[in-house]
Motif scaffolding. Structure first.
Motif, PDB file in Angstrom:
ATOM      1  N   SER A 189     -22.207  -5.543  -7.849  1.00 24.74           N
ATOM      2  CA  SER A 189     -21.245  -6.092  -6.716  1.00 24.74           C
ATOM      3  C   SER A 189     -21.894  -6.935  -6.087  1.00 24.74           C
ATOM      4  CB  SER A 189     -20.741  -4.670  -6.117  1.00 24.74           C
ATOM      5  OG  SER A 189     -19.998  -5.113  -4.829  1.00 24.74           O
TER       6      SER A 189
ATOM      7  N   GLU B 119     -22.924   2.058  -9.812  1.00 24.59           N
ATOM      8  CA  GLU B 119     -21.828   1.359  -9.287  1.00 24.59           C
ATOM      9  C   GLU B 119     -20.995   1.417 -10.557  1.00 24.59           C
ATOM     10  OE1 GLU B 119     -22.893  -2.235  -6.076  1.00 24.59           O
ATOM     11  OE2 GLU B 119     -22.251  -2.611  -8.025  1.00 24.59           O
TER      12      GLU B 119
ATOM     13  N   GLY C  80     -16.890  -0.501 -11.185  1.00 27.69           N
ATOM     14  CA  GLY C  80     -15.730  -1.341 -10.731  1.00 27.69           C
ATOM     15  C   GLY C  80     -15.243  -2.405 -11.556  1.00 27.69           C
TER      16      GLY C  80
ATOM     17  N   THR D 224     -14.899  -1.304  -6.200  1.00 28.47           N
ATOM     18  CA  THR D 224     -16.224  -0.674  -6.540  1.00 28.47           C
ATOM     19  C   THR D 224     -16.178   0.602  -5.883  1.00 28.47           C
ATOM     20  OG1 THR D 224     -17.328  -3.048  -6.430  1.00 28.47           O
ATOM     21  CG2 THR D 224     -18.486  -1.121  -6.144  1.00 28.47           C
TER      22      THR D 224
ATOM     23  N   TYR E 247     -19.306   3.545  -5.588  1.00 30.05           N
ATOM     24  CA  TYR E 247     -20.616   3.645  -5.686  1.00 30.05           C
ATOM     25  C   TYR E 247     -21.379   4.976  -5.276  1.00 30.05           C
ATOM     26  CZ  TYR E 247     -20.798   2.923  -0.774  1.00 30.05           C
ATOM     27  OH  TYR E 247     -20.606   2.971   0.702  1.00 30.05           O
TER      28      TYR E 247
END
Length: 999
Positions: A144, A680, A682, A697, A699
């Motif tokens: 990200s 992460e 996403g 996203t 995390y």
């Protein structure tokens, strides 16, 4: 004329040398002259919106593989020259909010190429640099990261500071003005709190140079009067940056993205890229000027004070009546362009700003020059240099007996006198205004970049950078005025701070294609060396007015501080490109740092990420234009303090005049960096031909080896606790953004941007040196127990707020009862942040609004009970009986008055920071070029804007974001009052009229 001179020249040569091969030489020389005089190509055209046909101003056009290019004018036209002819080339146009468009063309003579761009809310083809070890398309990145175009923001609302450019625009990034004085520091934090004791601000680079981002108050040494230099707000060195010099900002939000920055990157990384010129473009000039004012919202809880009189008959004053307009003036000039092998950018800026409560002001001057020399297709040399001078006159605020606004708000109106009309509890307001407080900072930032590209698939880049900051602080409490802990004999404090940051970096990059699998391999090394020194002197007890030297005081004090850190790291990264839709990378960085314990050694930081453009597969429905799935895992660190590992001693005097030392820090030879491991997941989704863009996203990051101070037994003889790597902190959260254009016609466009984020923070490990403590839980005093080390509680957020609660009313003794144990009140950082931005363009007008909301945070509103106990707020004054006057003509006390006083004498106030805020509002008028050209101007806009305009809250305070001490830390430290709004300055509202024009 060209043919005439060529023929005459050839004829002369033939006659002089009587060559037999006249025709061959003629052809040879004719070819040579053609090469010399006709090898350039003129490229021109227009760039428009494919949907409505409107011209796109400011679109970037470049010839791939070169530094030749330009930007479109207000009518969408462009033209530039390249010194190439007879070859094919690739022309690419880029524009924020649109897909890149590329065409192949033959470079020869005059070429006309028009572009019609389609909207693209995702822009997966934009190029990013930070954390990727080389320029990479965003579509290939599995972690990200965010890139924001400062020009696109400035087109909507003027940006007066670096901090305001980031506020409420990026999910997971919190940039908030917590101390409202002009020049005071800001909170800048990414994805929650991941340390108990170390810095929470991300590391900041400018054009590859690591810079000083200090924002802490440092004027506390050398025996000066309590408290802090100006109350704890501090000056923010990121305020030295002129936003007009910035092209874009890239942000790495966590360890998974920032691994390649190693032992300094667990808080995230922000890299600022400044503007630069393009080859073979004419000089272009831009002038931006703003004028406006700061003004506090008139919501101070002192409106009832004028209904009371002091003992000498003085009517008490309302602090709201002393809110003024603080003037703001800015002017910036930029120039950029380039020749055949040199580009340049020059920027100059000057700004002045006053606070709404005076005295408080700031004056900033900026100069920047960026140069590039491209002597051949293999070599590039870049030199960037910038200078700033930032003079701040901080307001006395915060945890400070000289807090200007604090004395106005806290004063009991029944104590009002002619000398103290607010009933000031500590220091007369007029005396506070006599205090001279200044901070004068000079900054020079420079970098040298050398790029060697021996082949198209091989590059080598060296960056050398330095950032120098010199600050001078001075505070004078004049002789004759009464100040707490000083008396009437005056005090002067004078201090100096120098920060030096030097870094050198090498990165080599090889692009390859083996058996149909493409990729790039990067290897490099980075070293940074930073030093910081502080010296402070204080003079006290002066003989009379007019003496303002330190040595003029009967008592003098001095103190000194020094800090030095050296870090060296090596790294590599490999990215595979499979079928141009599956991208995976892995890398490793190894760091050694002078702050690591002597017995520790080196630290390894691995990373892995994958990006899959699944929308390239045939089974994806046509309604989905783009879909990238991504996953990233990585580690990053945060090194301890420079001298935490060492056994240290404090010098002291024995028997008044014999030098000696006492043990101070016990040191720890096993000290390790804190390490954050982040995972992460996403996706990036584009719908309806990418007119709708959604980015999500999720995390989870875990910080292990978190540093905690452990108290040693008194028999050890040390004044300080020993730092040990025993803690663990977990942050889990999500981030969502949505961008779309709801309407896009030739006369009307409506763009919408929505951001959401959530974060849960908790302590998951505290070692085995703690103890169990009872707490107030389940409405029972002592109803549960929690494991505690150093004030931190296992299973709860870092620096969560705790306090006793009122449990009832004792009617017999007419007093409230309070719990024996503390109750958890909430986290100091919001659990959720939301923002909604709307931009409506109608003809030559643009309307813009940004609304934000925070939820879930609590703060220690220590002003609230303190003002009640002092008798100075509307909360306590409203309990008086205004229909029944006492012998002095003042409203009389009631039973409710006594009950309220008793309540707030037994407990603190823990109020919600939840707020809905109208952050920005603007209207812009683009003057038609047919009008601006008549007075010799190019594209010209006029913008009226407001920032921090209004907010809705239930905080029982002036501003739910305010915090007194070292505002940018926002660390919620309940061991002191750093999570408190005690005597803090709220942020003002800002209104500006801005004119921007191209010359």
């Amino acid at each position: 004329m060209y043919c005439y001179f060529t023929t005459i020249f050839l004829k002369s040569l033939g006659e002089i040398y009587m060559l037999k091969s006249y025709s061959k030489i003629s052809i040879l020389l004719l070819t040579l002259f053609t090469f010399l005089f006709a090898q350039s190509t003129d490229i021109s055209g227009t760039v428009t919106d494919a949907t409505n046909g409107n011209a796109l101003a400011g679109a970037s056009i470049s010839l791939d593989g070169t530094d030749f290019g330009t930007a479109t004018a207000t009518d969408g036209t462009y033209s530039f020259e390249v010194p190439i002819s007879g070859e094919s080339g690739t022309l690419t146009v880029r524009y924020i909010g649109y897909s890149n468009q590329t065409v192949e063309l033959l470079l020869s003579g005059e070429v006309t190429q028009n572009f019609s761009l389609k909207e693209d809310a995702l822009q997966m083809d934009q190029v990013v640099v930070t954390g990727t070890v080389g320029a990479t398309d965003l579509r290939k990145v599995g972690s990200s990261m965010t890139s924001i175009d400062i020009g696109a923001i400035a087109d909507k609302v003027p940006i007066n500071s670096f901090g305001t450019a980031l506020q409420a625009r990026i999910p997971g990034v919190r940039s908030v003005a917590t101390s409202g004085g002009v020049g005071a520091s800001r909170s800048l934090q990414i994805r929650g709190a991941n340390s108990f004791s170390l810095e929470q601000r991300p590391v900041v680079y400018i054009d590859g140079v690591r810079v000083d981002a200090n924002k802490n108050e440092w004027g506390w040494m050398a025996g000066n009067a309590c408290c802090y230099f100006s109350g704890g707000g501090g000056e923010d060195r990121l305020a030295d940056i002129n936003p007009e010099e910035i092209e874009r900002i890239e942000i790495l939000k966590g360890a998974a993205a920032a691994t390649m920055f190693g032992a300094e990157a667990s808080n995230g990384v922000i890299q600022i890229f400044t503007k630069r010129g393009k080859l073979n473009t004419k000089p272009s000039f831009t002038v931006t000027t703003s004028s406006g004012y700061n003004r506090h919202r008139e919501n101070f809880a002192t409106t009832l004070k004028p209904k009371f009189k002091g003992t000498d008959g003085t009517q008490a004053l309302d602090a709201n009546d002393f809110i003024e307009n603080g003037a703001i003036r800015n002017v910036d000039l930029t120039a950029q362009g380039g020749g055949n092998d040199v580009t340049y950018f020059f920027g100059a800026g000057y700004s002045t700003e006053e606070g709404s409560i005076k005295p408080n002001s700031a004056e900033r001057t900026n100069l920047r020059l960026n140069l590039r020399w491209i002597p051949s297709s293999k070599w590039q040399l870049g030199v960037n240099t910038a200078f700033s001078k930032n003079i701040t006159n901080p307001i006395q605020a915060g945890n400070n007996w000289m807090a200007l606004l604090g004395n106005m708000l806290m004063g009991n109106p029944l104590n009002a006198t002619a000398e103290r009309p607010f009933g000031e509890p500590w220091t007369t307001v007029s005396y506070i205004k006599d205090v001279i407080t200044t901070n004068d900072a000079h900054r020079w930032n420079g970098s040298l970049n050398l790029l060697y590209t021996p082949a198209k698939n091989l590059s080598n880049k060296v960056t050398v950078g330095i950032d120098l900051v010199d600050e001078e602080k001075m505070r004078i409490m004049p002789y004759g005025n009464q100040y707490v802990y000083v008396g009437t004999t005056g005090e002067k404090t004078l201090g100096y701070r120098r920060s030096q940051k030097f870094n050198i970096e090498y990165v080599g990059n090889l692009t390859y294609n083996i058996f149909g699998i493409g990729g790039d391999f990067s290897i490099g090394t980075q070293t940074f060396w930073e030093t910081e020194t502080q010296q402070m002197g204080t003079g006290k007890t002066y003989a009379g007015p007019g003496v303002t030297t330190l040595s003029g005081g009967a008592e003098t004090f001095s103190a000194e501080f020094a800090n030095e850190v050296i870090n060296t790291g090596v790294f590599f990264q490999n990215r595979f490109d499979i079928a141009d839709k599956l991208f995976t990378s892995f890398g490793l960085r190894i760091d050694g740092n002078s702050a690591f314990g002597e017995n520790y050694g080196f630290k390894q930081f691995p990373k892995f990420d994958v990006a899959y453009m699944i929308s390239e597969e045939k089974f994806i429905p046509s309604a989905i234009s783009t879909l990238k799935l991504r996953m990233a895992w990585g580690k990053a660190g945060k090194f301890p303090g420079a001298y935490d590992q060492f056994l240290t001693f404090t010098p002291t005097a024995v028997l008044a005049n014999v030098a000696g030392v006492t043990p101070d820090n016990p040191g720890n030879a096993e000290l390790k960096p804190e390490t954050t491991t982040e995972t992460e997941f996403g996706f990036d989704l584009g719908l309806l031909e990418n007119k709708v863009g959604v980015t999500f996203t999720s995390y989870k990051n875990v910080t292990s080896d978190a540093l905690l101070p452990l108290t040693l037994p008194p028999s050890a003889g040390f004044a300080s606790s020993q730092l040990s790597n025993i803690g663990e902190i977990e942050n889990s959260g999500w981030e969502l953004s949505l961008n779309t254009s709801l309407i896009n016609t030739s006369n009307l466009r409506w763009d919408v941007n929505v951001n959401f984020d959530g974060n849960e923070n908790k302590i998951t490990e505290l070692g085995d040196e703690g103890n169990w403590q009872k707490i107030y839980a389940n409405e029972v005093d002592g109803g549960d127990s929690v494991y505690v080390v150093g004030g931190h509680r296992l299973g709860y957020p870092v620096n969560g707020l705790w306090g006793g609660v009122i449990t009832g009313w004792d009617a017999e003794n007419k007093t409230h009862t309070r719990s024996d144990y503390a109750k958890y009140r909430g986290p100091f950082l919001p659990k959720n942040n939301y923002s909604l931005g709307n931009t409506i363009t109608f003809g030559d007008f643009r309307f813009y609004a940004l609304i934000s909301q925070t939820k879930g945070a609590v703060f220690s509103n220590s002003d609230r009970p303190y003002k009640v106990r002092q008798g100075g707020s509307d909360e306590i004054l409203s309990t008086y009986d205004f229909d029944k006057l006492d012998e002095n003509g003042n409203p009389s006390r009631t039973a409710q008055t006594d009950s309220t006083l008793n309540y707030w004498s037994l407990t603190g106030a823990y109020d919600s920071r939840d707020a809905l805020r109208l952050r920005e509002l603007s209207v812009t008028y683009s003057i038609p070029t047919s009008l601006s050209s008549k007075i010799g101007l190019g594209a010209t806009t006029i913008t009226f804007s407001g920032q921090n305009i209004w907010w809705w809250d239930d905080c029982h305070c002036d501003d739910p974001d305010m915090q007194y001490s070292q505002g940018a830390n926002y660390n919620g430290n309940t061991g002191a009052t750093n999570a408190s709004g005690f005597l803090a300055m709220p942020a003002p509202r800002t209104f500006l009229l801005t004119l921007k024009t191209a010359l």
